[in-house]
Design a protein around this motif. Structure first.
Motif, PDB file in Angstrom:
ATOM      1  N   PRO A  45       0.991  -1.297  -0.094  1.00 55.01           N
ATOM      2  CA  PRO A  45       0.071  -0.029   0.048  1.00 55.01           C
ATOM      3  C   PRO A  45       0.924   1.161  -0.060  1.00 55.01           C
ATOM      4  CG  PRO A  45      -0.717  -1.554   1.790  1.00 55.01           C
ATOM      5  CD  PRO A  45       0.693  -1.956   1.090  1.00 55.01           C
ATOM      6  N   GLU A  46       0.532   2.408  -0.898  1.00 55.20           N
ATOM      7  CA  GLU A  46       1.001   3.655  -0.734  1.00 55.20           C
ATOM      8  C   GLU A  46       0.092   4.609  -0.417  1.00 55.20           C
ATOM      9  OE1 GLU A  46       2.906   3.936  -4.643  1.00 55.20           O
ATOM     10  OE2 GLU A  46       4.002   2.106  -4.388  1.00 55.20           O
ATOM     11  N   THR A  47       0.506   5.749  -0.144  1.00 50.61           N
ATOM     12  CA  THR A  47      -0.243   6.788   0.067  1.00 50.61           C
ATOM     13  C   THR A  47      -0.763   7.453  -1.263  1.00 50.61           C
ATOM     14  OG1 THR A  47       0.830   7.900   1.803  1.00 50.61           O
ATOM     15  CG2 THR A  47      -0.352   9.459   0.736  1.00 50.61           C
ATOM     16  N   GLY A  48      -2.170   7.223  -1.605  1.00 49.72           N
ATOM     17  CA  GLY A  48      -2.532   7.559  -2.956  1.00 49.72           C
ATOM     18  C   GLY A  48      -2.312   6.309  -4.083  1.00 49.72           C
ATOM     19  N   GLY A  49      -2.105   5.138  -3.573  1.00 48.75           N
ATOM     20  CA  GLY A  49      -2.137   4.045  -4.624  1.00 48.75           C
ATOM     21  C   GLY A  49      -1.630   2.636  -3.821  1.00 48.75           C
ATOM     22  N   PHE A  50      -1.119   1.864  -4.685  1.00 49.10           N
ATOM     23  CA  PHE A  50      -0.928   0.595  -4.421  1.00 49.10           C
ATOM     24  C   PHE A  50      -0.115  -0.110  -5.453  1.00 49.10           C
ATOM     25  CE2 PHE A  50      -2.210  -4.071  -4.289  1.00 49.10           C
ATOM     26  CZ  PHE A  50      -1.941  -4.426  -3.061  1.00 49.10           C
ATOM     27  N   PHE A  99     -11.604  11.669 -12.713  1.00 49.17           N
ATOM     28  CA  PHE A  99     -10.119  11.633 -11.974  1.00 49.17           C
ATOM     29  C   PHE A  99      -9.168  10.730 -12.666  1.00 49.17           C
ATOM     30  CE2 PHE A  99     -12.455  14.098  -8.679  1.00 49.17           C
ATOM     31  CZ  PHE A  99     -11.293  15.109  -8.054  1.00 49.17           C
ATOM     32  N   PRO A 100      -8.100  10.797 -12.801  1.00 52.43           N
ATOM     33  CA  PRO A 100      -7.174   9.757 -13.634  1.00 52.43           C
ATOM     34  C   PRO A 100      -6.577   9.269 -12.496  1.00 52.43           C
ATOM     35  CG  PRO A 100      -6.237  12.080 -13.887  1.00 52.43           C
ATOM     36  CD  PRO A 100      -7.447  12.275 -13.169  1.00 52.43           C
ATOM     37  N   ASP A 101      -6.430   7.808 -12.640  1.00 54.15           N
ATOM     38  CA  ASP A 101      -5.246   6.887 -11.926  1.00 54.15           C
ATOM     39  C   ASP A 101      -4.571   6.530 -12.977  1.00 54.15           C
ATOM     40  OD1 ASP A 101      -6.552   7.396  -9.490  1.00 54.15           O
ATOM     41  OD2 ASP A 101      -7.762   5.786  -9.657  1.00 54.15           O
ATOM     42  N   GLY A 116      -0.471   1.296  -9.266  1.00 58.78           N
ATOM     43  CA  GLY A 116      -1.432   2.144  -9.651  1.00 58.78           C
ATOM     44  C   GLY A 116      -1.362   3.355  -8.506  1.00 58.78           C
ATOM     45  N   HIS A 117      -1.580   4.716  -8.899  1.00 56.99           N
ATOM     46  CA  HIS A 117      -1.603   5.857  -8.242  1.00 56.99           C
ATOM     47  C   HIS A 117      -2.604   6.908  -8.802  1.00 56.99           C
ATOM     48  CE1 HIS A 117       1.131   7.799 -10.802  1.00 56.99           C
ATOM     49  NE2 HIS A 117       1.698   6.715 -10.751  1.00 56.99           N
ATOM     50  N   LYS A 122      -4.494  13.516  -2.567  1.00 60.15           N
ATOM     51  CA  LYS A 122      -3.938  12.571  -1.437  1.00 60.15           C
ATOM     52  C   LYS A 122      -4.308  11.208  -1.486  1.00 60.15           C
ATOM     53  CE  LYS A 122      -1.651  16.754   0.574  1.00 60.15           C
ATOM     54  NZ  LYS A 122      -0.696  16.875   1.114  1.00 60.15           N
ATOM     55  N   SER A 123      -5.724  11.113  -1.416  1.00 52.07           N
ATOM     56  CA  SER A 123      -6.181   9.737  -1.233  1.00 52.07           C
ATOM     57  C   SER A 123      -6.965   9.335  -2.274  1.00 52.07           C
ATOM     58  CB  SER A 123      -7.008   9.836   0.141  1.00 52.07           C
ATOM     59  OG  SER A 123      -7.645   8.698   0.494  1.00 52.07           O
TER      60      SER A 123
END
Length: 141
Positions: A45-50, A99-101, A116-117, A122-123
């Motif tokens: 897990p990452e801030t704003g992604g994975f 919103f783009p990821d 993916g982010h 931020k979230s």
């Protein structure tokens, strides 16, 4: 009454401009970079992604299978590379606001990496994790 209409019109214009910016703003090419991002097998897990990494016998073949699954995902477009290149980047947009990821998939030695982010904010409210885990489950990874 006239003031209320003016405020409503301004508010609608601001919302419309924000929506247009989110949908039309170019995405910085650095968002597709993967140099130095490979990780050992696991979920991250990452801030704003994975990010997820899987050690596989034939990661190239698995990437090609995963590419087909990703390409069939609603509102998802490949923007860089291809599965045959061992690197591909995709943009998936949310249904309401667009919103783009950014998702990148690449082969690193005997591992398949997928990250993916979000681009704005931020979230991502866990959306990238759910999307990536869904793709991996569907591919049997």
């Amino acid at each position: 009454m006239k003031v209320v209409l003016i405020v409503a019109a301004v508010l609608i214009c601001v919302i419309g401009a924000a929506d247009a910016y989110i949908r039309l703003a170019p995405i910085n090419p650095d968002r597709y970079a993967v140099d130095g991002l490979a990780k050992p097998a696991g979920n991250y897990p990452e801030t704003g992604g994975f990010q997820a990494a899987r050690t596989l016998d034939d990661p190239q073949a698995e990437m090609e299978a995963l590419d087909g699954i990703i390409a069939g995902t609603a509102r998802t477009t490949r923007v860089r590379g291809s599965a045959k290149d061992g690197y591909a980047a995709y943009v998936t947009r949310s249904a309401l606001w667009g919103f783009p990821d950014v998702t990148t998939v690449w082969v690193d030695g005997d591992s398949l990496q997928i990250r993916g982010h979000l681009v704005f904010g931020k979230s991502d409210l866990g959306v990238n994790k759910a999307r990536i885990e869904g793709w991996l489950d569907e591919a049997g990874l």
